[in-house]
Each structure stands twice: as structure tokens, then as C-alpha cells.
Design an enzyme around this catalytic site. Structure first.
Site, short mmCIF file in Angstrom:
data_model
loop_
_atom_site.label_atom_id
_atom_site.label_comp_id
_atom_site.label_asym_id
_atom_site.label_seq_id
_atom_site.Cartn_x
_atom_site.Cartn_y
_atom_site.Cartn_z
N GLU A 36 -91.47 -42.32 27.36
CA GLU A 36 -92.60 -42.48 26.45
C GLU A 36 -92.99 -43.94 26.43
OE1 GLU A 36 -95.57 -42.67 24.26
OE2 GLU A 36 -94.78 -40.62 24.46
N CYS A 44 -99.60 -36.51 16.76
CA CYS A 44 -99.46 -35.85 15.46
C CYS A 44 -98.70 -36.70 14.46
CB CYS A 44 -98.76 -34.50 15.63
SG CYS A 44 -98.56 -33.62 14.07
N CYS A 49 -102.00 -35.93 12.71
CA CYS A 49 -101.80 -35.00 11.59
C CYS A 49 -101.08 -35.62 10.39
CB CYS A 49 -100.98 -33.79 12.05
SG CYS A 49 -101.31 -33.21 13.70
N LYS A 52 -102.85 -38.78 8.74
CA LYS A 52 -104.14 -38.28 8.22
C LYS A 52 -103.93 -37.45 6.96
CE LYS A 52 -105.71 -34.52 9.76
NZ LYS A 52 -106.14 -33.48 10.73
N ALA A 116 -94.62 -43.62 32.75
CA ALA A 116 -94.16 -42.92 33.95
C ALA A 116 -95.34 -42.36 34.71
CB ALA A 116 -93.20 -41.80 33.56
N TYR A 179 -114.13 -31.88 13.42
CA TYR A 179 -113.19 -31.89 12.30
C TYR A 179 -112.65 -33.28 12.01
CZ TYR A 179 -109.14 -32.01 15.49
OH TYR A 179 -108.22 -32.39 16.43
N GLU A 183 -113.20 -34.85 8.37
CA GLU A 183 -112.00 -35.14 7.59
C GLU A 183 -111.98 -36.60 7.14
OE1 GLU A 183 -108.79 -31.92 9.41
OE2 GLU A 183 -108.96 -33.90 10.32
N ARG A 200 -125.43 -35.44 15.82
CA ARG A 200 -126.61 -35.08 16.60
C ARG A 200 -126.96 -33.60 16.52
NH1 ARG A 200 -124.12 -35.85 22.72
NH2 ARG A 200 -122.61 -34.15 22.62
N ARG A 206 -119.19 -27.60 14.50
CA ARG A 206 -119.61 -26.61 15.50
C ARG A 206 -118.40 -25.80 15.97
NH1 ARG A 206 -120.09 -26.76 21.16
NH2 ARG A 206 -119.39 -28.93 21.17
N GLY A 291 -115.07 -37.37 20.38
CA GLY A 291 -114.37 -36.62 21.42
C GLY A 291 -113.05 -37.25 21.82
N THR A 340 -100.71 -29.13 17.33
CA THR A 340 -99.29 -29.45 17.47
C THR A 340 -98.40 -28.21 17.55
OG1 THR A 340 -99.57 -31.58 16.40
CG2 THR A 340 -97.35 -30.64 16.37
N ALA A 370 -106.56 -25.20 10.21
CA ALA A 370 -107.19 -25.72 8.99
C ALA A 370 -107.92 -27.01 9.30
CB ALA A 370 -106.15 -25.95 7.91
N GLU A 469 -107.16 -14.21 -4.82
CA GLU A 469 -107.20 -12.79 -5.12
C GLU A 469 -108.49 -12.15 -4.61
OE1 GLU A 469 -107.88 -11.56 -9.34
OE2 GLU A 469 -107.82 -13.73 -9.72
#
Length: 481
Positions: A36, A44, A49, A52, A116, A179, A183, A200, A206, A291, A340, A370, A469
Site C-alpha cells: 500500500e 472508505c 465513508c 464523511k 507496486a 451523491y 452529501e 449541469r 441522477r 467523478g 465498500t 444510502a 410504519e
């Protein structure tokens, strides 16, 4: 004795890669390594996630004092301390990264803090200069936010940058209607930032249910977000802007790192933006949520014959295998379902397939999700628009002011909606716009995944008094299509 250094080499320390590595090592005894180049936990945990959602929680307290006063509490409005919150946020992310590292170590996975790239079908070259071989290679490098291709785009920040601001801007322009854009519009608005949003398209979010999108858009406007659909940015500039790639001047704000951008602009220098609606306005910050792209650049993939899609994603089969048999890929780098829990499922299926001799496909159908706007959107299955294009349906829907906020004389509304097949009576889709919709849709998702019918929902006794309900008390369709 194996001809390779490892049975498995994983590239990428996000949720999917870490799960695959530690399960392969811990449950099958495979010799596993993982590389890594950034922080363990991936998008995430480190820049998606988790931070956020913590910011969502923080922003939701903005309305708490006023609502509490409506319920009889003598509570004064307060102020938000970004520095205090960010310090605690960073400590929590450090803690979670430590958890990921310990999980890998505890499973016997050897880790490399390095970038890597593939040299051949069984060989990985690390940025440290080391060369490692493996019988199987799993690519789980995720994705990254991208800036639009336009002059001075480096003046704007992207989602990775938002968690590292020294101070919150007084005003921000958010470009985008997905989203992430919505958010963060709600988050920053709740934290006291003056938020303007350009998108736009004709309506935000969407791909989600049209009725749900409309309610969220109206709710965002009611909360003070200056939302403009059918609007895009034409040009932007800043008189005090430095040149891209230069050393940052004194008192400079720095964004980014994912695309090599170092310096942005001097603190306090406004960004002037011209929009397609002709308006010219100054903002303290511009945030691009336009994006994401898979992290596949400069990894040696195409040289090996690994197929990449139009967005740069790795093309895989149902078992996450590439066209090079020893190389697999999971998660956002494949651009299938970029969530995730899906990456984790794909990692588990990979281990079942390759190391346990149990070929396993991941079911990408009927995945609940969600959107953490305010109010939230929880969704599973088909939208009304998608369903009516494939068969005859009935739509059961209700929108109302929930008890808690109605008593406080707030205008908030919620939405409960079921899409039902006329032929089979199965619930094809469930869409909830409400506080806590993410929690509700997780449970509704079980029923939809099991193939529950509208009559199954009807037979379920309501929990009263609750918002949810309404999901089991809607008796008559509002329309058919």
C-alpha cells in the site's frame, strides 16, 4: 517448495484488499503479502465513508438547539469548532488505520509501505526497488476523485482534500450533482458554510428514484443551499493564484496530492467563477465532485494484456479474474458496484474461488445503499422509472411531515415508496427519504432480497408511532404504469 515468494500478493490496502489478504492467510495458510503506497484503510476509512459520516453527524447538530427549544429545553445556539473536530477526526482515522495494520500482522500478512506495479503475470516491482513474485496477484487499488479538464481546475479541491482543511471556508461552490456533491453540500451547510451548488443536469442524484430526488432537492433548498440545476461552470480564476506545481508561497492553502497538485492559492484570495447562466460570483473555495476514476495508471497492466475499460477500470469476469489468469481485481478499480461492502464481498469470493476451491460469484443484484444527505436516502432495487420500462407496476407512495419535526414546526418531509410488480406482486424497489433512512433500508433490503411480495409487507404489523410504519400500511397504489 513453491517457485514463488508468495502464494498471493495484494496491491492495495483498502477494505477489499485487506479482507482478502487476511482471510487467505488466516483461514487457508497461504503465504500472503500486501503493498500500500498511502494509508491502510483505503478510500472508505481514510478519505471516504468514515470521515464523511462523522462529518454528517457533526453537521446534523446545527438544528438541534432550535428543535430542543421547541420541546421545552432552554438551550442556546452554539458555534462549530472545526479545529477541535478535525483533531479528533484525525485521531480516529489514525486509530482505525492501526486496527487495519494489526489485523494484517495478526493474520501473518507481510506488508510493504510502497507503490507496486506489475512486471509480468507473477512479478511485482515495488517503489523501494524490491522485486517480489507470487502465484496469484490481486489488484485492489480503488479509485480517486478527478478534476475536470478545464483551465485553472487546480484552484478547486476534491473530496480527498475536504478533511484536511486548516479552516472551513465562509463560502463554497460545489460542482456536481451526484451523491458526493449532495452529501457535502448538506454537510458544509450544516457546519455553517454558505453553500452554492451547480449541476449541469436537470435534477440532482441522477440514477436514483425521480420522486426521491425531487424531495431531497427541495429539502436542500429549504435548508439554505443555493442549488442551481441546468448550470455548469464556464471559467474560473484567482488573481492571487500560484502556478500549478510550483512551491507554495507563504500563507498558501494546499490541496490534493492524488494528481500532483501542490499549491492552490493564497489564503483569503477569492476564486471568481463564471457560470453558464451568465452569473459571475466570488467564492472562498470551489469543490469539484464531478467523478472518480479507477487507480490503474502506470501499473503495467496493458503491457501484460490486462483489458481496461473506457473509464480506466480493470475488466474482469464473474469471478474477478482478468484476461491474465494469475491476476485478479476487486473493488472500485473494477468499477462494478463501487461500495465498500461490495469490495469486501468480492474479496471473500476471490478467496473462496482461488484458495478454497469453491468457485464463488458475487451477487451484484438488489444491493441496498444510502445517500447521506439531509434527509437521507435509502434505496434498494429498481426505481419507478427502471421498473416501468420492464413490466407493468403499481406504485405505493406516501410523503408526510414526521411527528418529531412537525411538533417543532419544521417543514421537513419524508417519503416512503414501494414499486410492485403487477404480475408477481414482488416488491421490485423500496425508496425511503427520511432521517435514518440508511438504517431503515438495511432491514427493508432483506425482505426485498428474499423476494417479498406487497402482501408480505401488508401482513407485517406496524410499529407505532414510527415513520417506517408507513412501509407496511400503504394499502392502495397511487398510480399504475
Amino acid at each position: 517448495m513453491s517457485d514463488f515468494d508468495y502464494d498471493l500478493f495484494v496491491i492495495g490496502g483498502g477494505s477489499g484488499g485487506v479482507r482478502a489478504a487476511r482471510v487467505a492467510a488466516g483461514e487457508t495458510g497461504a503465504k500472503v503479502a500486501l503493498a500500500e503506497e498511502d494509508r491502510y484503510g483505503g478510500t472508505c476509512v481514510i478519505r471516504g465513508c468514515v470521515p464523511k459520516k462523522l462529518m454528517v453527524f457533526a453537521s446534523e447538530y446545527a438544528h438541534a438547539p432550535a428543535e430542543a427549544r421547541a420541546y421545552g429545553w432552554d438551550i442556546a445556539d452554539g458555534t462549530f469548532d472545526w479545529t477541535n473536530f478535525r483533531t479528533k477526526l484525525e485521531a480516529e482515522l489514525d486509530r482505525l488505520e492501526g486496527v487495519y495494520r494489526r489485523l494484517l500482522a495478526g493474520s501473518g500478512v507481510e506488508t510493504f509501505d510502497a507503490r507496486a506495479r506489475l512486471k509480468d503475470a507473477h512479478t511485482v516491482e515495488l517503489s523501494t526497488g524490491e522485486i517480489k513474485t507470487a502465484k496469484h496477484i490481486l489488484i485492489a487499488t480503488g479509485g480517486r476523485p478527478v478534476r475536470p479538464d478545464m483551465p485553472n481546475a487546480h484552484l478547486g479541491m476534491v473530496s480527498d482534500d475536504i478533511f484536511h482543511l486548516d479552516a472551513l471556508p465562509k463560502s463554497v461552490l460545489i460542482i456536481g450533482g451526484g451523491y458526493i456533491a449532495c452529501e457535502f453540500a448538506c454537510i458544509l451547510n450544516g457546519l455553517g458554510v454558505e453553500v452554492t451548488q451547480y449541476y449541469r443536469g436537470a435534477q440532482i442524484l441522477r440514477g436514483f428514484d425521480e420522486e426521491a430526488r425531487g424531495l431531497i432537492a427541495e429539502s436542500m433548498k429549504e435548508r439554505g443551499i443555493d442549488l442551481h440545476t441546468g448550470t455548469n461552470i464556464v471559467e474560473m480564476h484567482c488573481d492571487e493564484a500560484g502556478e500549478q506545481g510550483m512551491d507554495a508561497p507563504v500563507e498558501a492553502t494546499q490541496y490534493g496530492g492524488t494528481d500532483g497538485v501542490k499549491e492552490v492559492r493564497k489564503v483569503g484570495a477569492p476564486i471568481r467563477v463564471k457560470a453558464t447562466n451568465g452569473k459571475i460570483r466570488d467564492f472562498d473555495a470551489v469543490f469539484f465532485a464531478t467523478g472518480r476514476k479507477p487507480n490503474t495508471a502506470d501499473m503495467g497492466l496493458e503491457d501484460l494484456g490486462i483489458e481496461l475499460g473506457r473509464n480506466g477500470q480493470i475488466v474482469v469476469d464473474d469471478y474477478s479474474q482478468t484476461k491474465v489468469p494469475s491476476v485478479y481485481a476487486i473493488g472500485d478499480v473494477t468499477d462494478r458496484v463501487n461500495l465498500t461492502p461490495v469490495a469486501i464481498r468480492e474479496g471473500m469470493a476471490f478467496v473462496e474461488t482461488v484458495f478454497k476451491g469453491n468457485p464463488t460469484k458475487v451477487d451484484h443484484d438488489l444491493i441496498p445503499s444510502a445517500v447521506f444527505t439531509q434527509p437521507e436516502l435509502g434505496t434498494v432495487g429498481l426505481t419507478e422509472e427502471e421498473a416501468r420500462d420492464q413490466e407493468e407496476i403499481e406504485v405505493y407512495c406516501t410523503s408526510f411531515r414526521p411527528m418529531q419535526t412537525a411538533f417543532a414546526e419544521r417543514p421537513d418531509r419524508v417519503l416512503m415508496k414501494l414499486i410492485v410488480s403487477k404480475a408477481t406482486r414482488k416488491v421490485l424497489g423500496c425508496h425511503i427519504v427520511a432521517p435514518g433512512a440508511g438504517e431503515m433500508i438495511q432491514l427493508a433490503g432483506i425482505a426485498v432480497k428474499m423476494g417479498a411480495t406487497k402482501e408480505d409487507f401488508d401482513r407485517t404489523v406496524a410499529v407505532h408511532p414510527t415513520m417506517s410504519e408507513e412501509i407496511v400500511t400503504m394499502r392502495n397504489p397511487v398510480r399504475s404504469a
